[in-house]
Design a protein around this motif. Structure first.
Motif, short mmCIF file in Angstrom:
data_model
loop_
_atom_site.label_atom_id
_atom_site.label_comp_id
_atom_site.label_asym_id
_atom_site.label_seq_id
_atom_site.Cartn_x
_atom_site.Cartn_y
_atom_site.Cartn_z
N MET A 1 0.83 -1.21 0.00
CA MET A 1 0.00 0.00 0.00
C MET A 1 0.86 1.26 0.00
O MET A 1 0.55 2.24 -0.69
CB MET A 1 -0.92 0.01 1.22
CG MET A 1 -2.02 1.04 1.14
SD MET A 1 -3.32 0.60 -0.04
CE MET A 1 -4.32 -0.50 0.97
N SER A 2 1.97 1.24 0.74
CA SER A 2 2.86 2.40 0.77
C SER A 2 3.50 2.63 -0.59
O SER A 2 3.60 3.77 -1.05
CB SER A 2 3.95 2.20 1.83
OG SER A 2 4.81 3.31 1.87
N LEU A 3 3.92 1.56 -1.24
CA LEU A 3 4.50 1.69 -2.58
C LEU A 3 3.48 2.25 -3.56
O LEU A 3 3.81 3.09 -4.41
CB LEU A 3 5.01 0.33 -3.06
CG LEU A 3 6.24 -0.23 -2.35
CD1 LEU A 3 6.47 -1.68 -2.76
CD2 LEU A 3 7.47 0.60 -2.66
N LEU A 4 2.24 1.80 -3.44
CA LEU A 4 1.20 2.22 -4.37
C LEU A 4 0.72 3.64 -4.10
O LEU A 4 0.57 4.44 -5.03
CB LEU A 4 0.02 1.25 -4.29
CG LEU A 4 -1.15 1.50 -5.25
CD1 LEU A 4 -0.68 1.33 -6.70
CD2 LEU A 4 -2.31 0.57 -4.96
N MET A 5 0.49 3.96 -2.84
CA MET A 5 -0.13 5.23 -2.47
C MET A 5 0.88 6.35 -2.22
O MET A 5 0.62 7.51 -2.53
CB MET A 5 -1.01 5.05 -1.23
CG MET A 5 -2.07 3.98 -1.36
SD MET A 5 -3.31 4.34 -2.63
CE MET A 5 -4.18 5.71 -1.85
N ASN A 6 2.04 5.99 -1.66
CA ASN A 6 3.03 7.00 -1.27
C ASN A 6 4.29 6.98 -2.11
O ASN A 6 5.19 7.80 -1.91
CB ASN A 6 3.42 6.81 0.20
CG ASN A 6 2.21 6.86 1.12
OD1 ASN A 6 1.30 7.64 0.91
ND2 ASN A 6 2.21 6.01 2.14
N ASP A 7 4.37 6.01 -3.03
CA ASP A 7 5.52 5.89 -3.94
C ASP A 7 6.83 5.70 -3.21
O ASP A 7 7.88 6.18 -3.61
CB ASP A 7 5.61 7.12 -4.85
CG ASP A 7 6.46 6.89 -6.08
OD1 ASP A 7 6.55 5.73 -6.53
OD2 ASP A 7 7.05 7.86 -6.60
N LYS A 8 6.79 4.98 -2.06
CA LYS A 8 8.01 4.69 -1.33
C LYS A 8 7.80 3.47 -0.45
O LYS A 8 6.69 3.22 0.04
CB LYS A 8 8.45 5.89 -0.47
CG LYS A 8 7.48 6.25 0.63
CD LYS A 8 8.02 7.44 1.43
CE LYS A 8 7.08 7.80 2.58
NZ LYS A 8 7.60 8.95 3.38
N PRO A 9 8.88 2.69 -0.24
CA PRO A 9 8.77 1.53 0.63
C PRO A 9 8.81 1.93 2.11
O PRO A 9 9.33 2.99 2.47
CB PRO A 9 9.99 0.69 0.26
CG PRO A 9 10.99 1.70 -0.21
CD PRO A 9 10.20 2.80 -0.88
N LEU A 10 8.27 1.05 2.96
CA LEU A 10 8.35 1.26 4.39
C LEU A 10 9.68 0.72 4.92
O LEU A 10 10.30 -0.13 4.29
CB LEU A 10 7.22 0.52 5.10
CG LEU A 10 5.78 0.96 4.77
CD1 LEU A 10 4.80 0.01 5.44
CD2 LEU A 10 5.54 2.39 5.21
N GLU A 11 10.08 1.21 6.06
CA GLU A 11 11.24 0.63 6.74
C GLU A 11 10.82 -0.72 7.31
O GLU A 11 9.70 -0.87 7.79
CB GLU A 11 11.72 1.56 7.87
CG GLU A 11 12.26 2.88 7.40
CD GLU A 11 13.56 2.73 6.63
OE1 GLU A 11 14.30 1.75 6.88
OE2 GLU A 11 13.84 3.59 5.75
N LYS A 12 11.72 -1.67 7.28
CA LYS A 12 11.38 -3.00 7.82
C LYS A 12 11.63 -3.02 9.33
O LYS A 12 12.65 -2.55 9.78
CB LYS A 12 12.20 -4.09 7.15
CG LYS A 12 11.75 -5.48 7.55
CD LYS A 12 12.42 -6.54 6.71
CE LYS A 12 11.93 -7.93 7.13
NZ LYS A 12 12.58 -9.00 6.36
#
Length: 209
Positions: free
Chosen positions: A198-209
């Motif tokens: 969802m972050s990649l799709l909506m915010n154009d960036k990956p989350l921190e693991k």
């Protein structure tokens, strides 16, 4: 049977490589695709997540319930597509079955049965004789299937599958193409993986693991 065993072994090795080598090293888990490569894909909306999967992938089968739950959380303007890999060694072997069932409108209904036949019953659904027996057992008209398999719609879907596999460098399953820009493996447990997508799709960036 020997061919199918090689395919299933390839699936196991691929999955183990992803989880033990790629994910443990945190190398190339999420990749940003070059804009020139993305421009080659004209038939997919940027509001889309594509799961590149295979009927010969045990982890894809295992992830199905979680992926179904995640799909229900997507905004109305976004969508999830499942696309079978093509030209990816043994795992792409079942792409014609996926494409034909999709054009017939039967793939979602029979997806679980296809996973079960390949992964649990060790049936080579790429073999026409075995496939036809499986189709009959699942109340699919074989003559209609064979007619549809030769259609332009199936050819176009297989071409798209091949293009996605090649342009995005898909070399394992499942991999996710997100917003046409990103490619990622499953690098965390669900539902956390859903938040990553969802972050990649909506915010154009990956989350921190």
């Amino acid at each position: 049977i020997y061919t199918l065993l090689i395919i299933l072994l390839s699936s196991i090795i691929t999955t183990q490589y992803i989880f033990k080598v790629v994910l443990s090293s945190n190398k190339d888990v999420v990749r940003r695709i070059d804009d020139k490569q993305v421009a080659k894909i004209t038939k997919i909306s940027p509001d889309t997540i594509i799961e590149m999967f295979s009927y010969g992938c045990g982890y894809c089968e295992k992830s199905e319930p979680e992926l179904d739950k995640f799909e229900k959380t997507l905004p109305a303007s976004k969508k999830l597509i499942r696309m079978h890999v093509s030209n990816n060694g043994g795992l792409g072997r079942f792409a014609p079955l996926y494409a034909t069932l999709t054009v017939m409108g039967l793939e979602p209904k029979l997806r679980g049965a296809a996973f079960h036949a390949v992964m649990q019953e060790r049936k080579d659904l790429a073999d026409p004789t075995i496939r036809n027996q499986w189709l009959i057992a699942n109340d699919v008209d074989v003559a209609e299937y064979e007619k549809t398999e030769k259609s332009e719609q199936v050819k176009a879907l297989l071409q798209l599958s091949k293009q996605l596999t090649e342009v995005y460098g898909i070399n394992g399953t499942p991999e996710y193409i997100v917003g046409k820009k990103w490619v990622t493996f499953t690098d965390r447990e669900w539902p956390a993986m859903g938040k990553q997508l969802m972050s990649l799709l909506m915010n154009d960036k990956p989350l921190e693991k």
